[in-house]
Design a protein around this motif. Structure first.
Motif, PDB file in Angstrom:
ATOM      1  N   UNK A 145       0.835  -1.199   0.000  1.00  0.00           N
ATOM      2  CA  UNK A 145       0.000   0.000   0.000  1.00  0.00           C
ATOM      3  C   UNK A 145       0.872   1.252   0.000  1.00  0.00           C
ATOM      4  N   UNK A 146       1.893   1.257   0.835  1.00  0.00           N
ATOM      5  CA  UNK A 146       2.774   2.425   0.917  1.00  0.00           C
ATOM      6  C   UNK A 146       3.557   2.582  -0.382  1.00  0.00           C
ATOM      7  N   UNK A 147       3.981   1.464  -0.978  1.00  0.00           N
ATOM      8  CA  UNK A 147       4.682   1.533  -2.254  1.00  0.00           C
ATOM      9  C   UNK A 147       3.802   2.180  -3.327  1.00  0.00           C
ATOM     10  N   UNK A 148       2.520   1.804  -3.336  1.00  0.00           N
ATOM     11  CA  UNK A 148       1.591   2.383  -4.315  1.00  0.00           C
ATOM     12  C   UNK A 148       1.384   3.868  -4.054  1.00  0.00           C
ATOM     13  N   UNK A 149       1.294   4.251  -2.791  1.00  0.00           N
ATOM     14  CA  UNK A 149       1.161   5.671  -2.457  1.00  0.00           C
ATOM     15  C   UNK A 149       2.355   6.456  -2.981  1.00  0.00           C
ATOM     16  N   UNK A 459      -7.661   6.431  -1.480  1.00  0.00           N
ATOM     17  CA  UNK A 459      -6.575   7.388  -1.284  1.00  0.00           C
ATOM     18  C   UNK A 459      -5.617   7.411  -2.479  1.00  0.00           C
ATOM     19  N   UNK A 460      -5.409   6.286  -3.147  1.00  0.00           N
ATOM     20  CA  UNK A 460      -4.513   6.269  -4.300  1.00  0.00           C
ATOM     21  C   UNK A 460      -5.048   7.168  -5.412  1.00  0.00           C
ATOM     22  N   UNK A 461      -6.362   7.142  -5.620  1.00  0.00           N
ATOM     23  CA  UNK A 461      -6.969   8.038  -6.612  1.00  0.00           C
ATOM     24  C   UNK A 461      -6.807   9.495  -6.201  1.00  0.00           C
ATOM     25  N   UNK A 462      -6.957   9.761  -4.900  1.00  0.00           N
ATOM     26  CA  UNK A 462      -6.842  11.139  -4.414  1.00  0.00           C
ATOM     27  C   UNK A 462      -5.421  11.665  -4.603  1.00  0.00           C
TER      28      UNK A 462
END
Length: 504
Positions: A145-149, A459-462
């Protein structure tokens, strides 16, 4: 307005700035060398904004001369050049004199960029906005998740110390550092001290409470008995106050009948009806929610509190923050004395000193912002967060736009980087689609140096959308232009600097 009149009015402001130069010079010697020019410019800006400049802009624009609307970062240079041009138009000499240390437009941009690089611990070549994202609890276990962020554009990971415990925070830190290594992205860690945040606590196991207008709560100092809680909830007439615990018991002693109480970021408005002893009763007069969850925040803007900005819990967690955080968020700072206290505590630690961000969350902090900045300038890694959630509740929602502008102006005058926070693209992060108002708000955030997003399932979209908006706006905007009516905060802080006590 005649050119001669413009000269007279602007010359009076110019002379007043020069009159205060000895004070500016003395104060500049107390701050870090990196901030000496900035401290002087801040005081000059306070003088400028103590005057009503609105009637000067149009006549200056008609003459093709700068209207002072963007003079925050280089006050004396701007004023000096405007007067020089006006004198040329009148065929009058502008007397040469030895000017005090001045900052030009390019130098002002260099200073804010340099101070931003220092605060955010980034290379000089960095030339875009920081994007900060609040870590959800699953970030302690979900490295991907953090990597994607990070891949979507996050540059700063925020760990909120108001929730969770040290084991969870450490797991987040380790995952953030690992994600930075694996993605090749330079992720930095920001940690908020919890501060004296008022929260409502329910008995263990209670996940939410139905609420309605006219309903009542009994705020207790001590933990609430589950049986008493259930009995009040079951009362048919709904008039038996539901007992809940207040996170800071001593606040109950300060509550007075008639004081306003706001819960859950202002979504619930109540009034104190009874107070004394171990409890205070509040009545809901307006609510935009049908249920209240535990651990929600409470604001009491009418109540005078004498709470330390650093709580016992903050002092316990400070060594952990100093060991692991690149940036420290100082919650509920109220005055320059609070700033000095924090640095005294940090200086007593052996760990490296993180950059410090002063979170402006209430009226006191806003009133004393210039003094907070000058005290903070004794160190070279500082910033300001416009914590719009608590701040809006404390000062009133109808004033938040005005106040956030004033904070931006003052910080630009001080060449201090700003973090734009609270509810940015919030609906997008939580529901997957943004409102038009949110997009407009996100576009305005380009005036800051860093924008903060809260957590949510989308959150990734945001993050991606915010990066797109900022990328487009960066080519259009650089700070601001405004009408510049006189600011009360300028007068109050000038009086304080010149030796007249500033009323709260």
């Amino acid at each position: 307005m005649k050119t001669e009149t413009l000269i007279t009015k602007l010359k009076a402001i110019y002379d007043e700035i020069l009159r205060l130069e000895p004070l500016s010079e003395a104060i500049s010697k107390t701050v870090h060398p990196d901030f000496r020019p900035s401290s002087r410019n801040l005081i000059r800006y306070l003088v400028l904004r103590d005057h009503d400049l609105r009637k000067l802009h149009d006549p200056l624009s008609d003459l093709g001369i700068s209207s002072l609307r963007s003079a925050e970062g280089y006050v004396l240079t701007n004023l000096h050049r405007v007067l020089h041009l006006l004198h040329l138009l009148e065929n009058k000499p502008w007397p040469k004199r030895k000017e005090p240390s001045i900052i030009g437009y390019e130098h002002s941009k260099y200073l804010i960029r340099t101070h931003s690089n220092l605060l955010f611990n980034r290379p000089p070549s960095f030339n875009t906005h920081e994007v900060m994202v609040t870590m959800p609890e699953e970030a302690a276990d979900d490295l991907q998740l953090i990597e994607k962020m990070a891949s979507n554009g996050m540059t700063i990971a925020r760990v909120n110390l108001s929730h969770g415990e040290e084991g969870m925070w450490l797991a987040m830190v380790e995952n953030i550092r690992e994600a930075s290594r694996k993605t090749g992205k330079d992720l930095r860690i920001y940690m908020d001290l919890a501060g004296p945040k008022l929260r409502i606590n329910f008995p263990e196991g209670v996940k939410s409470l139905p609420i309605r207008e006219g309903g009542t709560f009994a705020l207790h100092k001590a933990p609430v008995d589950r049986n008493a809680f259930d009995k009040a909830r079951a009362a048919e007439d709904g008039q038996l106050p539901v007992p809940v615990q207040l996170s800071i018991p001593g606040v109950i002693d300060a509550l007075q009948p008639g004081d306003q109480v706001f819960l859950d970021d202002g979504m619930i408005h109540a009034i104190v009806t009874e107070s004394g002893g171990e409890t205070a009763v509040v009545k809901i007069v307006k609510t935009f929610k049908s249920r209240l969850k535990p651990d929600k925040g409470m604001n009491i803007p009418d109540t005078v509190l004498k709470l330390p900005s650093l709580t016992d819990r903050d002092l316990e967690t400070l060594p952990f923050v100093a060991r692991h955080a690149d940036l420290l968020g100082y919650s509920f700072v109220n005055s320059e004395a609070d700033v000095a206290n924090l640095y005294e505590r940090l200086d007593s630690l052996e760990e490296a000193k993180p950059g410090v961000v002063f979170k402006i969350e209430n009226q006191n902090a806003f009133n004393r912002l210039p003094m907070i900045l000058l005290e903070g300038m004794k160190h070279n890694r500082i910033g300001v967060m416009i914590a719009r959630g608590d701040l809006a509740v404390e000062i009133g929602f109808n004033r938040i736009s005005e106040v956030q502008n004033e904070i931006l102006w003052l910080c630009e005058a001080a060449h201090v980087p700003v973090i734009w926070a609270t509810q940015v693209l919030d609906t997008l992060a939580k529901k997957g689609i943004a409102t038009r108002a949110e997009i407009s708000d996100a576009a305005l955030s380009v005036r800051s140096e860093c924008v903060m997003l809260n957590k949510g399932p989308y959150i990734l979209d945001a993050i991606s959308e915010l990066r797109t908006i900022l990328g487009r706006m960066e080519s259009h905007s650089s700070k601001n232009r405004n009408a510049l009516r006189p600011l009360r905060i300028a007068r109050k802080n000038l009086e304080f600097l010149e030796g007249t006590p500033m009323a709260d």
